[in-house]
Design a protein around this motif. Structure first.
Motif, PDB file in Angstrom:
ATOM      1  N   TYR A  43      32.762  69.194  70.840  1.00  0.00           N
ATOM      2  CA  TYR A  43      32.049  70.164  71.630  1.00  0.00           C
ATOM      3  C   TYR A  43      32.830  70.918  72.734  1.00  0.00           C
ATOM      4  O   TYR A  43      33.807  70.389  73.131  1.00  0.00           O
ATOM      5  N   ASP A  44      32.269  72.152  72.682  1.00  0.00           N
ATOM      6  CA  ASP A  44      33.228  73.200  73.650  1.00  0.00           C
ATOM      7  C   ASP A  44      32.744  73.117  75.058  1.00  0.00           C
ATOM      8  O   ASP A  44      31.760  72.390  75.426  1.00  0.00           O
ATOM      9  N   ASN A  45      33.584  73.720  75.961  1.00  0.00           N
ATOM     10  CA  ASN A  45      33.370  73.987  77.247  1.00  0.00           C
ATOM     11  C   ASN A  45      31.952  74.485  77.522  1.00  0.00           C
ATOM     12  O   ASN A  45      31.449  75.192  76.777  1.00  0.00           O
ATOM     13  N   GLU A  46      31.129  74.161  78.564  1.00  0.00           N
ATOM     14  CA  GLU A  46      30.108  74.871  79.015  1.00  0.00           C
ATOM     15  C   GLU A  46      30.350  75.564  80.294  1.00  0.00           C
ATOM     16  O   GLU A  46      31.206  75.578  81.026  1.00  0.00           O
ATOM     17  N   GLN A  47      29.587  76.676  80.465  1.00  0.00           N
ATOM     18  CA  GLN A  47      29.863  77.581  81.674  1.00  0.00           C
ATOM     19  C   GLN A  47      28.604  77.983  82.183  1.00  0.00           C
ATOM     20  O   GLN A  47      27.789  78.253  81.571  1.00  0.00           O
ATOM     21  N   LEU A  48      28.678  78.284  83.333  1.00  0.00           N
ATOM     22  CA  LEU A  48      27.537  78.455  84.302  1.00  0.00           C
ATOM     23  C   LEU A  48      27.788  79.928  85.342  1.00  0.00           C
ATOM     24  O   LEU A  48      28.865  79.393  86.345  1.00  0.00           O
ATOM     25  N   ASP A  49      27.185  80.623  85.280  1.00  0.00           N
ATOM     26  CA  ASP A  49      27.457  81.692  86.318  1.00  0.00           C
ATOM     27  C   ASP A  49      26.138  81.790  87.092  1.00  0.00           C
ATOM     28  O   ASP A  49      25.202  81.924  86.869  1.00  0.00           O
ATOM     29  N   ALA A  50      26.639  81.572  88.503  1.00  0.00           N
ATOM     30  CA  ALA A  50      25.638  81.078  89.637  1.00  0.00           C
ATOM     31  C   ALA A  50      25.682  82.247  90.450  1.00  0.00           C
ATOM     32  O   ALA A  50      26.895  82.583  91.172  1.00  0.00           O
ATOM     33  N   PHE A  97      18.693  81.442  94.024  1.00  0.00           N
ATOM     34  CA  PHE A  97      19.679  81.444  93.061  1.00  0.00           C
ATOM     35  C   PHE A  97      19.210  81.551  91.550  1.00  0.00           C
ATOM     36  O   PHE A  97      17.925  81.564  91.370  1.00  0.00           O
ATOM     37  N   TYR A  98      20.078  82.249  90.832  1.00  0.00           N
ATOM     38  CA  TYR A  98      19.909  82.524  89.525  1.00  0.00           C
ATOM     39  C   TYR A  98      21.068  81.916  88.758  1.00  0.00           C
ATOM     40  O   TYR A  98      22.186  82.338  89.101  1.00  0.00           O
ATOM     41  N   TYR A  99      21.014  81.229  87.632  1.00  0.00           N
ATOM     42  CA  TYR A  99      22.048  80.572  86.742  1.00  0.00           C
ATOM     43  C   TYR A  99      21.773  81.303  85.502  1.00  0.00           C
ATOM     44  O   TYR A  99      20.779  81.142  84.753  1.00  0.00           O
ATOM     45  N   ASP A 100      22.730  81.662  84.922  1.00  0.00           N
ATOM     46  CA  ASP A 100      23.043  81.817  83.489  1.00  0.00           C
ATOM     47  C   ASP A 100      23.913  80.852  83.139  1.00  0.00           C
ATOM     48  O   ASP A 100      25.132  80.730  83.167  1.00  0.00           O
ATOM     49  N   TYR A 101      23.202  79.972  82.368  1.00  0.00           N
ATOM     50  CA  TYR A 101      23.865  78.723  81.676  1.00  0.00           C
ATOM     51  C   TYR A 101      24.318  78.739  80.332  1.00  0.00           C
ATOM     52  O   TYR A 101      23.351  79.065  79.427  1.00  0.00           O
ATOM     53  N   GLN A 102      25.781  78.799  80.011  1.00  0.00           N
ATOM     54  CA  GLN A 102      26.073  79.031  78.436  1.00  0.00           C
ATOM     55  C   GLN A 102      26.632  77.751  77.813  1.00  0.00           C
ATOM     56  O   GLN A 102      27.494  77.145  78.462  1.00  0.00           O
ATOM     57  N   ASP A 103      26.382  77.972  76.633  1.00  0.00           N
ATOM     58  CA  ASP A 103      27.153  76.881  75.759  1.00  0.00           C
ATOM     59  C   ASP A 103      26.790  75.662  76.225  1.00  0.00           C
ATOM     60  O   ASP A 103      27.535  74.545  76.534  1.00  0.00           O
ATOM     61  N   GLN A 104      25.490  75.285  76.758  1.00  0.00           N
ATOM     62  CA  GLN A 104      25.147  73.968  77.466  1.00  0.00           C
ATOM     63  C   GLN A 104      25.383  72.831  76.586  1.00  0.00           C
ATOM     64  O   GLN A 104      25.176  72.625  75.477  1.00  0.00           O
ATOM     65  N   GLN A 105      26.101  71.889  77.049  1.00  0.00           N
ATOM     66  CA  GLN A 105      26.220  70.395  76.427  1.00  0.00           C
ATOM     67  C   GLN A 105      24.845  69.654  76.529  1.00  0.00           C
ATOM     68  O   GLN A 105      24.517  69.210  77.842  1.00  0.00           O
ATOM     69  N   LEU A 158      26.024  64.445  71.447  1.00  0.00           N
ATOM     70  CA  LEU A 158      26.392  65.425  72.281  1.00  0.00           C
ATOM     71  C   LEU A 158      26.906  66.675  71.396  1.00  0.00           C
ATOM     72  O   LEU A 158      27.964  66.780  70.613  1.00  0.00           O
ATOM     73  N   ASP A 159      26.353  67.906  71.826  1.00  0.00           N
ATOM     74  CA  ASP A 159      26.629  69.101  71.269  1.00  0.00           C
ATOM     75  C   ASP A 159      26.321  70.074  72.199  1.00  0.00           C
ATOM     76  O   ASP A 159      25.379  70.068  72.832  1.00  0.00           O
ATOM     77  N   ASN A 160      27.280  71.340  71.982  1.00  0.00           N
ATOM     78  CA  ASN A 160      26.764  72.592  72.593  1.00  0.00           C
ATOM     79  C   ASN A 160      25.677  73.320  71.975  1.00  0.00           C
ATOM     80  O   ASN A 160      25.630  73.834  70.948  1.00  0.00           O
ATOM     81  N   ALA A 161      24.369  73.041  72.384  1.00  0.00           N
ATOM     82  CA  ALA A 161      23.132  73.183  71.662  1.00  0.00           C
ATOM     83  C   ALA A 161      22.272  74.536  72.224  1.00  0.00           C
ATOM     84  O   ALA A 161      21.651  75.035  71.361  1.00  0.00           O
ATOM     85  N   ALA A 162      22.593  74.976  73.323  1.00  0.00           N
ATOM     86  CA  ALA A 162      21.710  75.991  73.800  1.00  0.00           C
ATOM     87  C   ALA A 162      22.240  76.994  75.043  1.00  0.00           C
ATOM     88  O   ALA A 162      23.155  76.349  75.698  1.00  0.00           O
ATOM     89  N   ASN A 163      21.798  77.975  75.398  1.00  0.00           N
ATOM     90  CA  ASN A 163      21.761  78.587  76.590  1.00  0.00           C
ATOM     91  C   ASN A 163      20.680  78.393  77.588  1.00  0.00           C
ATOM     92  O   ASN A 163      19.344  78.193  76.747  1.00  0.00           O
ATOM     93  N   THR A 166      14.663  76.441  81.824  1.00  0.00           N
ATOM     94  CA  THR A 166      14.255  76.417  80.794  1.00  0.00           C
ATOM     95  C   THR A 166      15.233  76.872  79.639  1.00  0.00           C
ATOM     96  O   THR A 166      16.250  77.723  79.983  1.00  0.00           O
ATOM     97  N   TYR A 167      15.493  76.318  78.489  1.00  0.00           N
ATOM     98  CA  TYR A 167      16.305  76.610  77.576  1.00  0.00           C
ATOM     99  C   TYR A 167      15.908  77.930  76.766  1.00  0.00           C
ATOM    100  O   TYR A 167      14.612  78.615  76.819  1.00  0.00           O
ATOM    101  N   GLY A 168      16.892  78.640  76.314  1.00  0.00           N
ATOM    102  CA  GLY A 168      16.841  80.006  75.751  1.00  0.00           C
ATOM    103  C   GLY A 168      16.747  79.402  74.104  1.00  0.00           C
ATOM    104  O   GLY A 168      16.036  78.446  73.790  1.00  0.00           O
ATOM    105  N   GLU A 169      17.225  80.332  73.337  1.00  0.00           N
ATOM    106  CA  GLU A 169      17.044  79.693  71.738  1.00  0.00           C
ATOM    107  C   GLU A 169      17.905  78.548  71.515  1.00  0.00           C
ATOM    108  O   GLU A 169      18.857  78.362  71.652  1.00  0.00           O
ATOM    109  N   TYR A 170      16.951  77.397  71.110  1.00  0.00           N
ATOM    110  CA  TYR A 170      17.518  76.097  70.846  1.00  0.00           C
ATOM    111  C   TYR A 170      16.627  75.414  69.862  1.00  0.00           C
ATOM    112  O   TYR A 170      15.592  75.066  69.953  1.00  0.00           O
TER     113      TYR A 170
END
Length: 744
Positions: A530-537, A558-566, A581-586, A616-620
């Motif tokens: 599974y890939d890195n996950e990234q969070l822009d806060a 605060f506002y978080y843009d949570y990408q490639d979430q593990q 465990l997988d990168n399932a959602a943003n 909340t999850y985006g498309e998942y």
């Protein structure tokens, strides 16, 4: 959010209106809190980070003996565990990880005296002789070790003293619970070498009755010791050495069994499983037809009982060298963790699922930092450094599935029917490198800018095998190597409106390394890295002190843009429910927090914290299910905590001391599906303590009540749909007891 903005405006108005402030004696002022959130000692109010500081005394009053006791003590912080002495699930603002495998790492970093605690096997230890705990919310990557995209829990223990001191505490409570702590500190060579020895013993008889054996289970039994030495050979050089040991021999967690397979149409719910109205009725059963029907949350039927054996060792050395304009800081640490736990997972009288967890981890870390001391004009502060970690994780766990069905098969097992003992021995080696720096520059008299940058790289190798019947049948082998790297950073502005009000705005990019799934796998697809996950806060906040510093009010949004979430998710493999465990959602996460401290009189103070969270999850999509728009696990919409502390002087000397605390959490989901059965409704938990303190402050004795109203609620749920059972881990019941504390 509108209420938060309204209060923000009110704070600015109040802080600027000196006519409203009342002159107060120093005894009425709130004590300054010093934190090390930015790797240097600073006033909490001057740090442009959302941070909660918890004193050692406050933790003692609330009975906190490990990291799970921090749950809801800081806004946005959730901590739970389905295991007795390992694998805490730590979430800050909805960011964390539920994976319990020993090669995983959470998005929330735990640091004890500057040392990163990587292994989930070791994160439940070390909570004694505490000076302070800081909970840092949001990504902290430009200053802290690794995997801190959710935040950090920074634990500082008490240091050796240059004068002799001693302290001890004893508690005795319900279920024959005993908590003994003590520490002795003092000089060996005056002003050159001081030492400290601290220890803890915690045990109880167990809070749950096993009707099969007649024993009490879920018993606690562990001890810990920490030795430290402070060496100051020169006024510009200071070295702190530590050695610690932790041993747990308590029971493995024995959860409550909830049967899911309905026997009748009337007992069938809309999801095909047992209807909630039929739980415990005998109209539903597990894969073997068993159901716990007595309705007693503190009793169960378990054919076998296990222990969660944990052994930990750690040693560290921190050297601070003042070179004049700059300081050099070196933090070197080595640790190992061993786990051997037998778990009667199904918590039933049958042999349906039993797991033996066998894991070992060792870790070496080295951090070097150069950081500025106060410059001539005081305008620039900076930190630059490097971090290295070498970690090895070995796992040889075994899952014994459906053992009672073995007599039905000629070979004594059947892989096609998942009747076998499955094991998955693997070794994961990680070499982690990072280079980081952060600078704070005063652009104008009251305006300071922050810039931080970090590069991280994790080189991981993974040697994996899944097998059945002790290696008789090999299901899968895999040898893989991969490097996971990323840049992260920080931008910020802090504006000092006046001496009592600071405003700040920050942008942080957080990163958590990718890796390999460390659970039972039977197909190569489950072991795809599974890939890195990234969070822009993005965060704005204010820190204020009002009414002649009798009130402290800190706020953030605060506002978080949570990408490639593990995401740790459930999947069906060969008829057996497994977790992958997988990168399932943003995801999108936003919210606000308020913390307040008020000194209402010389004898009465109140602390409170409030968190509002939308996560909340985006498309998942997972295994054909659509989880788009679902709430993230462990992310309640509202949490609240408050504590009141009162002291009443007595005419004959001494004081009556007391505290009352309360914590509230709205509804929590434990699973990505947001299924109602896998949730916990809103709950309040209240505690109280009262006692007498001697005139010289050395002796204090009294009574306490934790979970005063004996609320029963779920802290974790493991759902094994394929075997027709939910396993419910419950909180500790009400604890009533007495304490004695001594300080010299």
């Amino acid at each position: 959010m509108r209420a938060v903005l309204f209060v923000s405006c009110a704070v600015v108005a109040l802080s600027g209106g000196s006519a409203m402030a009342q002159t107060a004696a120093d005894s009425m002022m709130i004590q300054e809190v010093v934190v090390t959130a930015q790797k240097r000692s600073e006033n909490l109010q001057d740090v442009p980070v959302s941070v909660t500081a918890l004193s050692g005394d406050a933790l003692t009053a609330r009975g906190v003996t490990n990291v799970t006791g921090l749950n809801n003590l800081a806004p946005g912080l959730r901590v739970s565990s389905g295991d007795a002495a390992a694998n805490p699930k730590i979430f800050i603002r909805g960011v964390g990880l539920s994976d319990f495998n020993p090669n995983s790492s959470s998005g929330v970093g735990i640091y004890v005296d500057g040392v990163y605690v990587s292994s989930p096997l070791a994160q439940m230890a070390g909570f004694f002789d505490i000076g302070q705990i800081e909970v840092l919310r949001g990504p902290q990557g430009t200053l802290y070790g690794r995997n801190t995209n959710g935040g950090a829990v920074n634990v500082t223990t008490k240091r050796p003293t240059h004068t002799f001191s001693a302290e001890a505490a004893a508690e005795y409570a319900t279920y024959n619970a005993v908590n003994l702590t003590g520490a002795v500190s003092g000089p060996v060579i005056e002003d050159v070498l001081s030492v400290r020895a601290a220890g803890q013993v915690v045990r109880d008889d167990g809070t749950t009755y096993n009707r099969v054996t007649g024993n009490d289970v879920n018993a606690t039994d562990y001890w810990a010791i920490r030795l430290s030495a402070l060496y100051t050979p020169h006024e510009d050089v200071e070295a702190l050495f530590q050695v610690n040991r932790f041993v747990n021999r308590g029971d493995a967690t024995q959860p409550q069994h909830r049967a899911l397979f309905p026997f009748t149409a009337e007992a069938t719910g809309p999801d095909g499983f047992c209807a909630p109205t039929a739980y415990g009725s005998g109209l539903c059963g597990d894969a073997f037809g068993y159901s716990d029907t007595d309705g007693d949350d503190r009793a169960l039927d378990a054919n076998a009982e296990g222990k969660d054996k944990i052994d930990l060792f750690g040693a560290s050395a921190q050297v601070d060298w003042d070179l004049g304009a700059i300081s050099l800081v070196s933090v070197t640490a080595y640790s190992w963790a061993h786990r051997n736990a037998f778990e009667n997972t199904d918590s039933s009288p049958n042999q349906m699922l039993e797991i033996n967890y066998l894991a070992r981890q060792n870790q070496f870390t080295q951090e070097l930092r150069l950081q500025s001391n106060d410059s001539a004009d005081g305008r620039l502060k900076w930190v630059a450094g490097g971090y290295y970690m070498d970690e090895t994780v070995e796992d040889a766990s075994t899952q014994d599935v459906l053992r009672d069905l073995r007599p039905l098969f000629p070979d004594g097992f059947s892989l096609a029917d998942s009747v076998a003992a499955f094991s998955y021995p693997y070794t994961q080696k990680t070499k982690s490198y990072a280079f980081f720096g952060q600078a704070d520059y005063q652009l104008a008299e009251r305006l300071t800018a922050t810039v931080g940058l970090r590069y991280s790289a994790d080189e991981k190798s993974f040697d994996y095998r899944s097998q059945a019947e002790g290696g008789l049948i090999v299901l899968l082998t895999s040898q893989q190597e991969k490097t996971f790297s990323a840049w992260s950073g920080r931008l910020g502005l802090r504006y000092e409106v006046n001496d009592d009000l600071n405003l700040y705005a920050t942008y942080n990019r957080g990163f958590k390394s990718g890796g390999f799934f460390g659970g039972l796998a039977t197909t190569p697809e489950e072991l795809i890295p599974y890939d890195n996950e990234q969070l822009d806060a993005y965060e704005v906040g204010l820190k204020s002190e009002l009414f002649d510093r009798r009130v402290r009010l800190n706020m953030s949004a605060f506002y978080y843009d949570y990408q490639d979430q593990q995401v740790f998710a459930q999947a069906l493999r060969n008829g057996l429910t497994v977790l992958v465990l997988d990168n399932a959602a943003n995801s999108e996460v936003y919210g606000a927090e308020i913390e307040a401290t008020a000194r209402l009189s010389e004898n009465l103070s109140i602390d409170a914290g409030l968190s509002l969270l939308d996560a909340t999850y985006g498309e998942y999509f997972s295994e054909g299910d659509d989880f788009t728009g679902n709430r993230l696990p462990q992310s309640p919409e509202v949490t609240f905590n408050a504590a009141a502390n009162y002291r009443h002087p007595l005419p004959q000397g001494g004081e009556l001391v007391g505290s009352l605390d309360a914590a509230y959490s709205s509804k929590v989901y434990f699973d990505n599906s947001n299924a109602e059965r896998l949730s916990q409704d809103a709950v309040w938990v209240v505690g109280a303590q009262g006692g007498w303190q001697a005139p010289d402050g050395r002796i204090e004795l009294g009574l306490f009540a934790r979970n005063l109203f004996d609320e029963t609620y779920k802290v974790s749920i493991s759902n094994i749909d394929s075997l027709g059972v939910d396993l419910l881990t419950l909180n500790r019941p009400r604890s009533l007891g007495a304490y004695l504390r001594y300080r010299y």
